[in-house]
Design an enzyme around this catalytic site. Structure first.
Site, PDB file in Angstrom:
ATOM      1  CD  GLN A 182     -41.616  19.556 -16.622  1.00 19.32           C
ATOM      2  OE1 GLN A 182     -41.722  19.671 -15.373  1.00 19.32           O
ATOM      3  NE2 GLN A 182     -41.634  18.217 -16.913  1.00 19.32           N
ATOM      4  CG  ASN A 183     -35.145  19.291 -19.275  1.00 18.04           C
ATOM      5  OD1 ASN A 183     -35.846  19.104 -18.181  1.00 18.04           O
ATOM      6  ND2 ASN A 183     -34.970  18.292 -20.268  1.00 18.04           N
ATOM      7  CB  VAL A 184     -32.988  25.487 -16.878  1.00 22.60           C
ATOM      8  CG1 VAL A 184     -34.308  25.575 -16.547  1.00 22.60           C
ATOM      9  CG2 VAL A 184     -32.244  24.483 -16.188  1.00 22.60           C
ATOM     10  CG  ASP A 185     -30.700  20.605 -20.696  1.00 24.65           C
ATOM     11  OD1 ASP A 185     -31.369  21.128 -21.332  1.00 24.65           O
ATOM     12  OD2 ASP A 185     -30.898  19.328 -19.811  1.00 24.65           O
ATOM     13  CG  HIS A 231     -39.473  25.143 -15.255  1.00 26.98           C
ATOM     14  ND1 HIS A 231     -39.754  23.908 -14.905  1.00 26.98           N
ATOM     15  CD2 HIS A 231     -40.794  25.634 -15.078  1.00 26.98           C
ATOM     16  CE1 HIS A 231     -40.842  23.673 -14.360  1.00 26.98           C
ATOM     17  NE2 HIS A 231     -41.509  24.687 -14.491  1.00 26.98           N
ATOM     18  CB  CYS A 264     -30.887  43.098 -14.509  1.00 23.61           C
ATOM     19  SG  CYS A 264     -30.633  44.194 -13.214  1.00 23.61           S
ATOM     20  CG  ASN A 305     -40.419   8.465 -15.997  1.00 21.06           C
ATOM     21  OD1 ASN A 305     -39.632   7.842 -15.267  1.00 21.06           O
ATOM     22  ND2 ASN A 305     -40.693   9.602 -15.701  1.00 21.06           N
ATOM     23  CD  GLU A 324     -37.908   6.202 -10.312  1.00 22.59           C
ATOM     24  OE1 GLU A 324     -38.331   7.057  -9.905  1.00 22.59           O
ATOM     25  OE2 GLU A 324     -36.494   5.758 -10.194  1.00 22.59           O
TER      26      GLU A 324
END
Ligand code: BJW
Ligand code: ZN
Length: 264
Positions: free
Chosen positions: A91-94, A120, A128, A218, A220
């Protein structure tokens, strides 16, 4: 479970990049603590105040630019390169999984099998709002006012980050590939996601409902924890290399007193 699985789907979220220095969204120091998501990560927010939204992304691009993949990204990349049947979904955009894939493959290797399915989008790709063209861009953007907003070289319309905001559809090809791999998986490794954002979280729920063994890493509890066959409450960069690095070793090769006492 990992060694015994023929097909593995791995779903990652912001937590896997936390130890690289990328802020998570919903944790203690999460991005959403300082900014309300509906103020920034929606198409409505961008229409209302593109300067504010672009300032937020410019800041995040700058933060991520100085971050490197950590041991968890690299371990997953090596796993995907050394055996078939691994589908890495993020899901990361990095862009850190892709960077790890290139690093793990080396200059002459093919990073392909370790490249993630990015659900994502990417903060280093621009799109654009007029003609829809997309392109990679890692430049440092300085946004003080409307005059600094980036414009399309082709049609002049406003550019936006090529990411998926709330209320927007995920890229169809990526989502269907991820869900298909989830349905086929024998094991699903979920690393560092709160598992509350859909349809991305559906990847893990789908794998579980189709009978895959579910392993959660995780710090948590999440909505997946109760379903997981194994829960590892430990930082990703410490535990992921251990569990995927151990894969492929002969049983017993882990040896030692810890194994005799019921496993490390
Ligand atoms: C560690 C750690 C360490 C920390 N080691 N662990 C079903 C039910 C309810 C709502 C919906 C639903 N289906 C759809 C919705 C609506 C909505 C949604 O999900 N809302 C919920 C939040 C309530 N979904 C959408 O709007 C999606 N679109 C959609 O549904 O479209 C429908 C449509 C169809 C057809 C046409 C049109 C529309 C889109 C969702 C887009 C999400 N976008 C964002 C922003 C991306 C761009 C950007 O980055 O700026 O994606 S939001 C944000 O959340 C980002 C993340 O990818 C995503 C998930 O966050 P993640 O990765 O889980 O991070 P955190 O911070 O939440 O969690 C980190 C975890 O790591 C924590 O658990 C920590 O404990 C752990 N951790 N350090 C291990 N060292
Ligand atoms: Zn254009």
């Amino acid at each position: 479970m990992i060694a015994g699985a023929e097909r593995i789907v791995v779903l990652t979220g912001a937590g896997i990049s936390a130890e690289s220095g990328v802020p998570t969204f919903r944790g203690e120091d999460g991005l959403w603590r300082r900014y309300r998501p509906e103020e920034l990560a929606t198409p409505e927010a961008f229409r209302r105040d593109p300067v504010l939204v672009w300032q937020w992304y410019a800041w995040r691009r700058q933060v991520v630019s100085s971050c490197r993949p950590n041991a968890a990204h690299l371990a997953l990349a090596h796993l995907a390169l050394r055996r078939s049947g691994i589908c890495l979904v993020t899901q990361n955009v990095d862009g850190l999984h892709a960077e790890a894939a290139r690093e793990a493959a080396g200059v002459d290797g093919d990073p392909g099998p370790a490249l993630p399915v990015e659900l994502h989008g990417s903060i280093f790709r621009l799109r654009c709002t007029g003609c829809g063209c997309t392109f990679e861009d890692r430049s440092a953007l300085e946004i003080h006012g409307v005059e600094d907003l980036p414009g399309c070289g082709r049609c002049g319309a406003l550019l936006r980050p090529d990411v998926v905001w709330f209320g927007e559809a995920l890229p169809m090809r990526e989502l269907s590939l991820a869900l298909q791999r989830a349905a086929e998986a024998d094991a699903c490794l979920v690393v560092g996601t709160s598992a509350v954002v859909f349809p991305a979280a559906e990847v893990a729920f789908r794998a579980w409902s189709q009978g895959a063994r579910l392993i959660e890493v995780n710090l948590e509890e999440t909505p997946l924890s109760a379903r997981a066959h194994v829960v590892l409450r430990a930082p990703a960069a410490s535990v992921v290399p251990l569990i995927v690095g151990a894969e492929g070793l002969e049983s017993g090769a882990l040896g030692g007193p810890a194994a005799e006492n019921g496993g490390a």
